[in-house]
Enzyme design. Structure first.
Site, mmCIF file in Angstrom:
data_model
loop_
_atom_site.group_PDB
_atom_site.id
_atom_site.type_symbol
_atom_site.label_atom_id
_atom_site.label_comp_id
_atom_site.label_asym_id
_atom_site.label_seq_id
_atom_site.Cartn_x
_atom_site.Cartn_y
_atom_site.Cartn_z
ATOM 1 N N ASP A 75 0.850 -1.190 0.000
ATOM 2 C CA ASP A 75 0.000 0.000 0.000
ATOM 3 C C ASP A 75 0.884 1.238 0.000
ATOM 4 O O ASP A 75 1.900 1.292 0.713
ATOM 5 C CB ASP A 75 -0.896 -0.004 1.242
ATOM 6 C CG ASP A 75 -2.013 1.018 1.146
ATOM 7 O OD1 ASP A 75 -3.071 0.668 0.615
ATOM 8 O OD2 ASP A 75 -1.813 2.158 1.602
ATOM 9 N N ASN A 121 -2.799 12.738 -3.028
ATOM 10 C CA ASN A 121 -3.781 13.109 -4.048
ATOM 11 C C ASN A 121 -4.374 14.484 -3.764
ATOM 12 O O ASN A 121 -4.548 15.300 -4.677
ATOM 13 C CB ASN A 121 -4.903 12.067 -4.108
ATOM 14 C CG ASN A 121 -4.659 11.028 -5.187
ATOM 15 O OD1 ASN A 121 -3.867 11.246 -6.100
ATOM 16 N ND2 ASN A 121 -5.318 9.891 -5.082
ATOM 17 N N HIS A 147 -5.079 14.355 -8.648
ATOM 18 C CA HIS A 147 -5.186 12.948 -9.065
ATOM 19 C C HIS A 147 -4.245 12.565 -10.210
ATOM 20 O O HIS A 147 -3.746 11.438 -10.230
ATOM 21 C CB HIS A 147 -6.644 12.632 -9.441
ATOM 22 C CG HIS A 147 -7.540 12.551 -8.246
ATOM 23 N ND1 HIS A 147 -7.596 11.444 -7.435
ATOM 24 C CD2 HIS A 147 -8.393 13.461 -7.703
ATOM 25 C CE1 HIS A 147 -8.453 11.651 -6.447
ATOM 26 N NE2 HIS A 147 -8.956 12.877 -6.579
ATOM 27 N N ASP A 206 -1.930 9.368 -10.015
ATOM 28 C CA ASP A 206 -1.901 8.303 -11.026
ATOM 29 C C ASP A 206 -0.471 8.010 -11.471
ATOM 30 O O ASP A 206 -0.097 6.855 -11.710
ATOM 31 C CB ASP A 206 -2.749 8.696 -12.244
ATOM 32 C CG ASP A 206 -4.241 8.651 -11.947
ATOM 33 O OD1 ASP A 206 -4.620 8.091 -10.899
ATOM 34 O OD2 ASP A 206 -5.017 9.184 -12.767
ATOM 35 N N GLU A 223 -4.680 2.461 -4.168
ATOM 36 C CA GLU A 223 -3.221 2.445 -4.058
ATOM 37 C C GLU A 223 -2.698 1.108 -3.559
ATOM 38 O O GLU A 223 -1.545 1.006 -3.125
ATOM 39 C CB GLU A 223 -2.753 3.573 -3.127
ATOM 40 C CG GLU A 223 -3.105 3.397 -1.661
ATOM 41 C CD GLU A 223 -4.514 3.871 -1.304
ATOM 42 O OE1 GLU A 223 -4.749 4.127 -0.104
ATOM 43 O OE2 GLU A 223 -5.376 3.989 -2.199
ATOM 44 N N ARG A 266 13.899 -4.958 -1.011
ATOM 45 C CA ARG A 266 14.528 -4.273 -2.156
ATOM 46 C C ARG A 266 13.517 -3.369 -2.864
ATOM 47 O O ARG A 266 13.851 -2.259 -3.284
ATOM 48 C CB ARG A 266 15.086 -5.301 -3.156
ATOM 49 C CG ARG A 266 16.390 -5.923 -2.742
ATOM 50 C CD ARG A 266 17.166 -6.476 -3.934
ATOM 51 N NE ARG A 266 16.373 -7.373 -4.756
ATOM 52 C CZ ARG A 266 16.254 -8.686 -4.535
ATOM 53 N NH1 ARG A 266 16.875 -9.237 -3.483
ATOM 54 N NH2 ARG A 266 15.531 -9.450 -5.326
#
Length: 352
Positions: free
Chosen positions: A227, A235, A240, A244, A271, A291
């Site tokens: 997440d 946002n 937005h 994106d 997300e 990583r």
């Protein structure tokens, strides 16, 4: 009887490809060949000469023999019967001396051959057959067949050959376009439009299969749910389109990192992303995810993202000796992600 016929000719099966259509045509060839030769043999026994009756009986017996000898290879049976039909046409034409409209059986043969072999190879076989038949018929021109009848037959035969070829070509191209469109639509239903990763729907379909497959092969399976931290705030601050761009950049990073054939990537929504992969052991499973977490900050800088972006992840290791359902695995991974957020974000929390 009608129900059996539909079942035998696969009429209740969904039309999906040229191979299906050729299978239907092949079944029709077998059924038609037996039916027509049986009826011809029976009718010639009562209505025609003994010579023609024995010729038909020999053809019918040969058909039964071919079907029995190659019964374990249906495709070979179908193609053998089709070519046997060609020989049968020559035999019948010979005994009837090209009279009683016997050459017109060649029309059916040419159509079936083009349907079975496709427009290119079928045209070559059917064209060769027609050339031999016309040469064969020329022996009776002026005796039992007039020149005009021969020319008419040749003219009609060529046209039938051409239209059979054209019909098969158009049908084949239609099926190709149909399958191409179907493939695109199927891909669209399982693909996230923004990132190009698999979507939540595909995740729901795949996870159970992957769990069962790993258990059967006694392999370890790892499910990571990722997440983007404080994504709503990002946002709200930058808009937005900028949000994106973050999701697209993260997706590209995941694609670059997860290159093995059995690695599967998903965007679950918003997300949230999921990774499904087979690590060698727990250490390598954690190292891979670490990583990715460490690479996120560097990658977003290169892509001119307007603020530092971090990710949190819950990593659940699925052991092959433990039987677990889709719901249990997903819930466990989701709870680990929640723990990562509770502990301050920008971290990976692994199952005990």
């Amino acid at each position: 009887m009608i129900k059996w016929l539909k079942s035998y000719l696969l009429m209740e099966k969904e039309v999906g490809s040229n191979s299906y259509r050729r299978e239907v045509t092949g079944n029709f060839v077998i059924l038609f060949s037996f039916a027509i030769l049986f009826l011809l043999t029976l009718s010639n026994f009562f209505l025609s000469s003994r010579t023609i009756f024995y010729a038909n009986l020999a053809l019918f017996s040969g058909l039964c023999l071919i079907t029995f000898l190659f019964r374990h290879n249906k495709r070979l049976v179908i193609h053998s019967i089709a070519h046997f039909m060609a020989g049968g046409i020559f035999v019948i034409v010979y005994f009837n001396q090209a009279q009683d409209y016997t050459p017109i059986w060649s029309f059916l043969y040419m159509y079936l051959i083009i349907s079975l072999y496709g427009h290119q190879k079928g045209l070559m076989i059917a064209g060769g057959f027609l050339g031999c038949l016309l040469l064969f018929l020329s022996f009776w021109v002026g005796e039992t067949v007039t020149k005009l009848e021969f020319i008419r037959f040749a003219f009609v035969s060529v046209f039938i050959l051409f239209f059979a070829y054209l019909a098969e070509l158009l049908i084949s191209r239609t099926f190709e376009q149909l399958n191409k469109t179907k493939s695109i639509l199927e891909k669209m239903t399982i693909t996230d439009e923004l990132t190009g990763l698999h979507n939540r729907r595909h995740f729901n379909d795949v996870l159970s299969d992957k769990i069962n497959s790993a258990r059967r092969s006694k392999e370890m399976l790892a499910l990571a749910i990722i997440d983007v931290d404080h994504f709503k705030k990002y946002n709200d601050t930058y808009g937005h389109p900028a949000g994106d761009q973050v999701l697209i950049t993260l997706a590209e990073l995941l694609k670059t990192t997860m290159k093995r054939s059995d690695d599967v990537l998903f965007r679950l929504g918003g997300e949230e992303f999921a990774l499904l992969y087979k690590p060698k052991d727990e250490t390598s499973a954690i190292a891979l995810l670490e990583r990715i977490r460490e690479a996120v900050e560097d990658v977003v800088k290169e892509e001119n993202i307007q603020s530092i972006v971090t990710i949190s992840a819950g990593l659940y290791i699925i052991k092959p000796q433990k039987t677990q359902s889709f719901e249990q695995v997903y819930k466990s991974a989701d709870e680990l992600l929640y723990q990562a957020k509770e502990l301050g974000r920008n971290r990976v929390v692994v199952s005990p």
